[in-house]
Design an enzyme around this catalytic site. Structure first.
Site, PDB file in Angstrom:
ATOM      1  N   LYS A  21       0.833  -1.208   0.000  1.00  0.00           N
ATOM      2  CA  LYS A  21       0.000   0.000   0.000  1.00  0.00           C
ATOM      3  C   LYS A  21       0.869   1.262   0.000  1.00  0.00           C
ATOM      4  CE  LYS A  21      -3.060   0.791   3.510  1.00  0.00           C
ATOM      5  NZ  LYS A  21      -2.875   2.172   3.996  1.00  0.00           N
ATOM      6  N   SER A  22       1.860   1.309   0.872  1.00  0.00           N
ATOM      7  CA  SER A  22       2.724   2.494   0.955  1.00  0.00           C
ATOM      8  C   SER A  22       3.417   2.764  -0.377  1.00  0.00           C
ATOM      9  CB  SER A  22       3.799   2.297   2.021  1.00  0.00           C
ATOM     10  OG  SER A  22       3.211   2.235   3.288  1.00  0.00           O
ATOM     11  N   ARG A 122      -8.500  12.374  12.393  1.00  0.00           N
ATOM     12  CA  ARG A 122      -7.057  12.098  12.553  1.00  0.00           C
ATOM     13  C   ARG A 122      -6.226  13.380  12.586  1.00  0.00           C
ATOM     14  NH1 ARG A 122      -5.338   7.019   9.065  1.00  0.00           N
ATOM     15  NH2 ARG A 122      -3.512   7.231  10.410  1.00  0.00           N
ATOM     16  N   SER A 167       7.388   8.873  12.047  1.00  0.00           N
ATOM     17  CA  SER A 167       6.252   8.695  11.142  1.00  0.00           C
ATOM     18  C   SER A 167       6.685   8.885   9.706  1.00  0.00           C
ATOM     19  CB  SER A 167       5.154   9.711  11.481  1.00  0.00           C
ATOM     20  OG  SER A 167       4.322   9.923  10.361  1.00  0.00           O
ATOM     21  N   GLN A 169       4.703   9.086   7.246  1.00  0.00           N
ATOM     22  CA  GLN A 169       3.807  10.040   6.579  1.00  0.00           C
ATOM     23  C   GLN A 169       4.300  11.471   6.778  1.00  0.00           C
ATOM     24  OE1 GLN A 169      -0.110   9.094   8.056  1.00  0.00           O
ATOM     25  NE2 GLN A 169      -0.189   7.151   6.938  1.00  0.00           N
ATOM     26  N   ASP A 315       1.758  -1.350  11.841  1.00  0.00           N
ATOM     27  CA  ASP A 315       0.479  -1.789  11.271  1.00  0.00           C
ATOM     28  C   ASP A 315       0.176  -3.258  11.571  1.00  0.00           C
ATOM     29  OD1 ASP A 315       0.087   0.750  10.271  1.00  0.00           O
ATOM     30  OD2 ASP A 315       0.796   0.257   8.251  1.00  0.00           O
ATOM     31  N   ARG A 346      -6.812   1.758  17.754  1.00  0.00           N
ATOM     32  CA  ARG A 346      -6.613   0.303  17.651  1.00  0.00           C
ATOM     33  C   ARG A 346      -6.395  -0.359  19.007  1.00  0.00           C
ATOM     34  NH1 ARG A 346      -3.309   0.158  11.856  1.00  0.00           N
ATOM     35  NH2 ARG A 346      -5.225   0.204  10.630  1.00  0.00           N
ATOM     36  N   ARG A 388      -7.665  -3.278   9.255  1.00  0.00           N
ATOM     37  CA  ARG A 388      -6.754  -4.221   9.911  1.00  0.00           C
ATOM     38  C   ARG A 388      -7.389  -4.865  11.149  1.00  0.00           C
ATOM     39  NH1 ARG A 388      -2.538  -3.208   6.602  1.00  0.00           N
ATOM     40  NH2 ARG A 388      -1.888  -1.055   6.329  1.00  0.00           N
TER      41      ARG A 388
HETATM   42  C1  S3P Z   1       2.481   4.774   6.179  1.00  0.00           C
HETATM   43  C2  S3P Z   1       3.098   5.079   7.343  1.00  0.00           C
HETATM   44  C3  S3P Z   1       2.669   4.561   8.651  1.00  0.00           C
HETATM   45  C4  S3P Z   1       1.639   3.455   8.537  1.00  0.00           C
HETATM   46  C5  S3P Z   1       0.620   3.718   7.485  1.00  0.00           C
HETATM   47  C6  S3P Z   1       1.297   3.912   6.129  1.00  0.00           C
HETATM   48  C7  S3P Z   1       3.045   5.323   4.928  1.00  0.00           C
HETATM   49  O1  S3P Z   1       2.127   5.606   9.413  1.00  0.00           O
HETATM   50  O2  S3P Z   1       1.001   3.233   9.769  1.00  0.00           O
HETATM   51  O3  S3P Z   1      -0.292   2.651   7.385  1.00  0.00           O
HETATM   52  O4  S3P Z   1       2.696   4.820   3.834  1.00  0.00           O
HETATM   53  O5  S3P Z   1       3.853   6.251   4.988  1.00  0.00           O
HETATM   54  P1  S3P Z   1       3.038   6.694  10.162  1.00  0.00           P
HETATM   55  O6  S3P Z   1       3.348   7.772   9.207  1.00  0.00           O
HETATM   56  O7  S3P Z   1       2.212   7.171  11.278  1.00  0.00           O
HETATM   57  O8  S3P Z   1       4.287   5.981  10.570  1.00  0.00           O
END
Ligand code: S3P
Length: 429
Positions: A21-22, A122, A167, A169, A315, A346, A388
């Site tokens: 997915k990422s 969020r 993180s 993200q 995750d 979660r 999940r």
């Molecule tokens: C992701 C980063 C993770 C993960 C999320 C996907 C990404 O979150 O939990 O499902 O694709 O960069 P964080 O940015 O909070 O680490």
């Protein structure tokens, strides 16, 4: 929708899981900002990545779908996105929302972004605050804490910034903004989160200097289109790893799974529990390692999951919690308060639902304490709208007496639309 699962022994077979997915999100984002055409194979055609695709289409990027999993992304160049005439809908996707905020902050567009009920809860201040330090013009609910966000593209300036949480993200949002900014952006994160962006920057010809958890990027570098072959998602594979480990006399092979070291915390944790998962056919494609995993049913033992390991398996904690209910001893999970701000809370969701199945589980502010092995009983449980949580409860149902009904199971389509079919195929062998 409701998913019904019955007790099952003997999961057998060879499977592949859908694309990571990422990496799938990033293949569209990088492809869009590159010069010329990026070819993507193994793309995850699930709701989250489709949200990213639709957002970029609304920003003027042509995306050809050659098949479910194969795309051509016609890049518009680093600052070539065009102003959208609609509100951008990021659906359930935190990755889309946060990274796109950084990308839009440095474009010549005005854009408004919102998402589903979960996304609207969020935290976004974690990206809005540092972006404002770079000169971004962003407005949003709660002073920029929540979507809807309105972004008026501006000339950004590089900053030096310490991320308050590990993180990927946030890191990616700021690296992309740094690419669009003038000068250098220097980021430090408290421990290493997944590095798919760093690897993809290299694949697309950009220079990034990495010194431990410190990243330096210089603005204005053009991205060159690339060939992205997305490996299978280890986060999706984890459900079948745990299923095979705990459901009777099972033997499952999962091919082409991404084994990037910043994502393999789940293998380390399961290894510490006695899983002995084998890796073969390890190879690198599109700057990401992948391997074939072999899993057989095992007696599991409790473990401790905390510290730097957390971002490497963030995750997978829901499915590891299910494994812990079947492990001998007391498993402790700590330092995982980020779980409270994922697609659902979660920690609360897992504790509440696994208790309904008879698990011995206690909620901590930043984790859980789980003792086992506990015979689970089939129950009516709820996904809390979280993909999940839904899949973790379905796997718990495989070892529970009687029938388990997972309510609101449609959330599974966020990351793994074929989950139920693949599970059925392993059970029927
Ligand atoms: C992701 C980063 C993770 C993960 C999320 C996907 C990404 O979150 O939990 O499902 O694709 O960069 P964080 O940015 O909070 O680490």
């Amino acid at each position: 929708m409701e998913l019904t699962v019955k007790k099952a022994h003997n999961l057998k077979g060879t499977i592949q899981v859908p694309g990571d997915k990422s990496i799938s999100h990033r293949s569209i984002m990088f492809g869009a900002l590159a010069e010329s055409v990026t070819h993507v194979t193994g793309f995850l055609a699930a709701d989250d990545c489709i949200s990213t695709m639709h957002c970029f289409e609304a920003l003027g990027v042509e995306i050809e779908r050659l098949s479910e999993t194969e795309l051509k992304v016609h890049g518009v160049g680093l600052k070539g996105l065009t102003e959208p005439s609609v509100i951008l809908d990021t659906g359930n996707s935190g990755t889309t929302t946060r990274i796109l905020t950084g990308i839009l902050a440095g474009q010549n567009v005005f854009a408004v972004m919102t998402g589903d009920a979960s996304i609207r809860k969020r935290p976004m201040a974690r990206v809005v605050e540092p972006l404002r330090l770079m000169g971004a013009q962003i407005w949003g609910r709660g002073g920029g804490t929540y979507v809807p966000l309105a972004i008026n593209g501006a000339a950004l300036k590089g900053i030096t910034y310490d991320l308050p949480v590990a993180s990927a993200q946030i890191k990616t949002c700021l690296l992309m903004a740094g690419l669009l900014a003038e000068g250098e952006t220097i980021l430090t994160e408290p421990s290493k989160s997944r590095d798919h962006t760093e690897r993809m920057l290299e694949l697309f010809g950009a220079r990034l200097s990495i010194d431990g958890n410190r990243y330096t990027i210089t603005g204005g570098q053009q991205l060159k289109a690339a060939q992205v072959d997305v490996p299978g998602d280890i986060s999706s594979a984890a459900f079948f790893m745990v299923a095979a480990l705990i459901a009777g006399d099972s033997s499952v092979i999962i091919e082409n799974v991404g084994v990037n070291p910043t994502r393999t915390g789940v293998l380390d944790a399961l290894d510490a529990m006695g899983a002995g998962i084998s890796l073969s056919d390890v190879r690198d494609i599109s700057n990401e390692p992948r391997a074939t995993l072999g899993i057989t049913g095992k007696t599991l033992y409790a473990t401790t999951i905390q510290g730097d390991l957390i971002p490497r398996l963030i995750d997978e904690i829901p499915i590891l919690a299910v494994a812990a209910t079947q492990a001998h001893g007391t498993t402790t999970i700590r330092d995982a308060s980020e779980l409270r701000v994922k697609e659902s809370d979660r920690i609360a969701a897992l504790t509440q639902e696994l208790l309904k199945m008879g698990a011995d589980i206690e909620e901590l502010e930043d984790g859980m304490i789980i003792s086992g092995p506990t015979p689970l009983k089939g129950a009516r449980v709820n996904s809390h709208g979280d993909h999940r949580i839904a899949m973790s409860l379905a796997v718990a149902g495989l070892v529970a007496d009687g029938e388990t009904n997972v309510e609101d199971s449609e959330a599974i389509a966020i990351s793994y639309p074929e989950f139920e079919r693949t599970l059925a195929a392993l059970i029927d062998r």
